[in-house]
Design a protein around this motif. Structure first.
Motif, PDB file in Angstrom:
ATOM      1  N   GLY A  62     -16.463   5.846  -4.616  1.00  4.88           N
ATOM      2  CA  GLY A  62     -15.936   7.233  -4.834  1.00  4.88           C
ATOM      3  C   GLY A  62     -14.713   7.088  -5.466  1.00  4.88           C
ATOM      4  O   GLY A  62     -13.735   6.363  -4.938  1.00  4.88           O
ATOM      5  N   VAL A  63     -14.346   7.895  -6.363  1.00  2.00           N
ATOM      6  CA  VAL A  63     -13.132   7.938  -7.072  1.00  2.00           C
ATOM      7  C   VAL A  63     -11.930   8.616  -6.258  1.00  2.00           C
ATOM      8  O   VAL A  63     -12.319   9.558  -5.579  1.00  2.00           O
ATOM      9  N   VAL A  64     -10.885   8.099  -5.903  1.00  2.00           N
ATOM     10  CA  VAL A  64      -9.677   8.409  -5.038  1.00  2.00           C
ATOM     11  C   VAL A  64      -8.894   9.290  -6.130  1.00  2.00           C
ATOM     12  O   VAL A  64      -8.194   8.577  -6.855  1.00  2.00           O
ATOM     13  N   ASP A  65      -9.071  10.553  -6.400  1.00  2.00           N
ATOM     14  CA  ASP A  65      -8.081  11.404  -7.348  1.00  2.00           C
ATOM     15  C   ASP A  65      -6.803  11.652  -6.473  1.00  2.00           C
ATOM     16  O   ASP A  65      -6.732  12.509  -5.663  1.00  2.00           O
ATOM     17  N   PHE A 299       7.847  -0.098  -6.494  1.00  2.00           N
ATOM     18  CA  PHE A 299       7.273   1.188  -7.541  1.00  2.00           C
ATOM     19  C   PHE A 299       5.965   1.164  -7.982  1.00  2.00           C
ATOM     20  O   PHE A 299       5.343  -0.149  -8.138  1.00  2.00           O
ATOM     21  N   LYS A 300       5.191   2.330  -8.063  1.00  2.00           N
ATOM     22  CA  LYS A 300       3.971   2.453  -8.547  1.00  2.00           C
ATOM     23  C   LYS A 300       4.122   3.445  -9.385  1.00  2.00           C
ATOM     24  O   LYS A 300       4.626   4.403  -9.511  1.00  2.00           O
ATOM     25  N   VAL A 344       0.264  -0.174 -15.213  1.00  2.00           N
ATOM     26  CA  VAL A 344       0.022   1.238 -14.555  1.00  2.00           C
ATOM     27  C   VAL A 344      -0.806   0.908 -13.428  1.00  2.00           C
ATOM     28  O   VAL A 344      -1.619  -0.064 -13.314  1.00  2.00           O
ATOM     29  N   ASP A 345      -0.503   1.601 -12.100  1.00  2.00           N
ATOM     30  CA  ASP A 345      -1.080   1.179 -10.831  1.00  2.00           C
ATOM     31  C   ASP A 345      -2.229   1.994 -10.648  1.00  2.00           C
ATOM     32  O   ASP A 345      -3.087   1.635  -9.971  1.00  2.00           O
ATOM     33  N   TRP A 346      -2.373   3.273 -11.138  1.00  2.00           N
ATOM     34  CA  TRP A 346      -3.455   4.242 -10.949  1.00  2.00           C
ATOM     35  C   TRP A 346      -3.510   5.328 -11.969  1.00  2.00           C
ATOM     36  O   TRP A 346      -2.500   5.636 -12.504  1.00  2.00           O
ATOM     37  N   TRP A 405      -9.352   1.515  -5.691  1.00  2.00           N
ATOM     38  CA  TRP A 405      -8.599   0.794  -4.776  1.00  2.00           C
ATOM     39  C   TRP A 405      -7.232   0.967  -4.751  1.00  2.00           C
ATOM     40  O   TRP A 405      -6.629   1.142  -3.408  1.00  2.00           O
ATOM     41  N   ASN A 406      -6.389   1.092  -5.730  1.00  2.00           N
ATOM     42  CA  ASN A 406      -5.081   1.135  -5.579  1.00  2.00           C
ATOM     43  C   ASN A 406      -4.531   2.437  -5.094  1.00  2.00           C
ATOM     44  O   ASN A 406      -3.615   2.210  -4.205  1.00  2.00           O
ATOM     45  N   PRO A 407      -4.966   3.771  -5.359  1.00  2.00           N
ATOM     46  CA  PRO A 407      -4.593   4.637  -4.753  1.00  2.00           C
ATOM     47  C   PRO A 407      -4.919   4.728  -3.204  1.00  2.00           C
ATOM     48  O   PRO A 407      -4.005   5.214  -2.630  1.00  2.00           O
ATOM     49  N   ALA A 408      -6.163   4.404  -3.029  1.00  2.00           N
ATOM     50  CA  ALA A 408      -6.523   4.388  -1.489  1.00  2.00           C
ATOM     51  C   ALA A 408      -5.592   3.465  -0.743  1.00  2.00           C
ATOM     52  O   ALA A 408      -5.256   3.747   0.436  1.00  2.00           O
ATOM     53  N   GLN A 409      -5.184   2.271  -1.258  1.00  3.50           N
ATOM     54  CA  GLN A 409      -4.173   1.431  -0.402  1.00  3.50           C
ATOM     55  C   GLN A 409      -2.810   1.969  -0.648  1.00  3.50           C
ATOM     56  O   GLN A 409      -2.264   2.119   0.385  1.00  3.50           O
ATOM     57  N   ARG A 410      -2.309   2.651  -1.519  1.00  4.29           N
ATOM     58  CA  ARG A 410      -0.940   2.993  -1.571  1.00  4.29           C
ATOM     59  C   ARG A 410      -0.963   4.105  -0.285  1.00  4.29           C
ATOM     60  O   ARG A 410       0.069   4.403   0.121  1.00  4.29           O
TER      61      ARG A 410
END
Length: 493
Positions: A62-65, A299-300, A344-346, A405-410
């Motif tokens: 599922g996308v993490v917006d 930085f992200k 770019v991270d997310w 993944w990246n936004p969920a982790q951050r």
């Protein structure tokens, strides 16, 4: 027979896209109590109460917006319903929303101890997807409340709008204290930003086990540059529409703000910094320069689907007005290159539903200066990236990393963002070969238009599951709102 049932739901024949893998594998997914509990090439249907055949569609987490705005232009409880439905139809299962006191949103100033419980009450039972909030400390009092917001409500991410001190949401402004609803003597300026950073550093020191997910996000534009250039551009009749708006908020204003913010982060030892919606070559270059200058800062870098799909020549014109602005094609291609180079991270939507009646001026509907800023787009986030990313050779796994993944982790959502045992059973099934034309009339959003109108995208969302529940099925949002508030300090309890 009943003794063999160990799963609530079994989803068979999924081509599973995982963020940290390099392949896409056909697997069956067993779900129990809202989590992925069995994953293997073949799970017997007899083990499950319900069986769903994914028919070899791609299955993304599922996308993490991670960048949305709910309740900015409409009452929050209404906006939550319609815009989270739009999220569900786009495969988004987690909506992280930026919110603040002041004009728009609840249209209130004052303490977050009064304001935020009201936000949570208006949200409760109205989201079709899971949700959380990032909060902007606007007044000095709010800086004192950051620890309370974290401890009591699990708010682990905060925001600074760098241009707000001397520029309005939609253009020139002399009355920022009224807009922000702060005391006449209070200032929303670089010193205020510094004190937010110092407060965040203290919070991270107080909770060492959770310091990785405590972060600060910045909207990087400098008011002085915007004020000066807006006046110049408004006097230049050769520039109109999105071209004029981009010139009035030039990319070097982003670059300058990034440099100032980065030095302040260094000065205050505020080491988790998210640079939001980078829109231009100059912004990305400044961000990379600051990363090299301050290697100890984590930085992200974020970009939006709007800045990746639209340019200043977009036929939808004023409907695509947003801050920072949609840029010329050369900037768009530079952003895509940065995405492909892992700079770019997310990727997010920056969804802010602004109805057609509010967006354009009634008297001068084509006047870009009178149009409101912001538009929705969460429903096209995944399809937009699958469509355009595939053309550019981007792997599905990389898309899952940037969208899930990246936004969920951050942001401390450690049960989101992957298809793995123990994770929330958030899943989106996509047909990567189905092409469709974007039509606002087909969206669940209340907006009534979209800047992406008429675009052909390849990669259609067919089904969305939230914690194992089917919430969107081939054109229909199902059931009642099941979204839960995501408290991001749960390790405290």
């Amino acid at each position: 027979m009943s003794e063999t049932i160990v799963l609530d739901r079994l989803i068979k024949n999924v081509r599973v896209v995982r963020p940290n893998q390099s392949s896409v594998d056909r697997l069956d997914l067993g779900i129990k109590d809202g989590k992925f509990s069995q994953i293997s090439p073949e799970i017997s249907p007899e083990q499950a109460l319900e069986v769903f055949d994914a028919q070899n569609l791609l299955g993304f987490p599922g996308v993490v917006d991670a960048h949305m705005h709910i309740g900015i232009y409409q009452p929050l409880d209404q906006d939550a319903v319609t815009e989270s439905k739009a999220a569900a139809m786009g495969g988004v299962t987690t909506s992280l929303n930026y919110i603040r006191t002041g004009q728009y949103y609840l249209n209130k100033g004052g303490s977050y101890k009064d304001f935020f419980p009201e936000v949570l009450a208006l949200s409760d039972g109205n989201f079709f997807v899971d949700y959380g909030y990032h909060i902007a400390p606007i007044s000095p009092q709010h800086i004192e409340e950051m620890q309370w917001l974290f401890e009591q409500h699990g708010v682990a991410s905060f925001k600074i709008f760098m241009f707000y001190g001397g520029y309005g949401l939609h253009g020139l402004s002399e009355q920022q204290n009224l807009f922000l609803m702060i005391n006449k003597e209070d200032r929303y300026d670089f010193a205020h930003f510094e004190f937010i950073m110092r407060s965040l550093s203290k919070l991270r020191e107080r909770y060492p086990a959770m310091q990785e997910s405590i972060s600060l996000s910045l909207h990087c534009e400098v008011a002085d540059i915007l004020n000066a250039y807006t006046k110049i551009v408004q006097q230049d009749s050769s520039l109109t529409g999105l071209n004029a708006y981009s010139a009035a908020r030039p990319p070097h204003s982003e670059g300058l703000a990034i440099c100032i913010a980065s030095y302040l982060a260094h000065e205050t030892n505020c080491v988790n910094i998210n640079l939001l919606h980078l829109s231009s070559r100059k912004a990305v270059e400044a961000a990379l320069m600051m990363q090299a200058t301050f290697p100890h800062i984590n930085f992200k870098r974020e970009v939006t689907v709007g800045h990746l799909l639209l340019d200043v020549d977009a036929p939808t014109g004023k409907w695509a007005k947003v801050n920072p602005p949609i840029r010329p094609r050369a900037d768009v291609e530079y952003l895509w290159n940065a995405v492909l180079q892992n700079q770019v991270d997310w990727i997010v939507s920056d969804h802010a539903c602004c109805s057609a009646e509010q967006k354009a001026s009634f008297k001068e509907p084509e006047n870009i200066w009178l149009a409101k800023s912001g538009f929705g787009g969460t429903e096209y986030l995944l399809s937009g990236i699958v469509s355009e990313g595939s053309k550019r050779g981007m792997s599905y796994n990389q898309m899952a990393k940037l969208l899930c993944w990246n936004p969920a982790q951050r942001f401390g959502l450690f049960e989101k963002g992957d298809i793995a045992i123990g994770y929330d059973a958030d899943l989106v099934l996509v047909d990567p070969n189905e092409t469709f034309v974007v039509r606002a009339a087909e969206s669940e959003s209340q907006q009534g238009y979209t800047p992406f109108e008429g675009m052909e995208l390849t990669g259609r969302v067919k089904n969305t599951f939230l914690r194992g529940n089917l919430i969107y099925d081939r054109g229909q949002v199902l059931g009642s709102p099941l979204g839960r508030y995501l408290k991001r300090s749960h390790q405290l309890n």
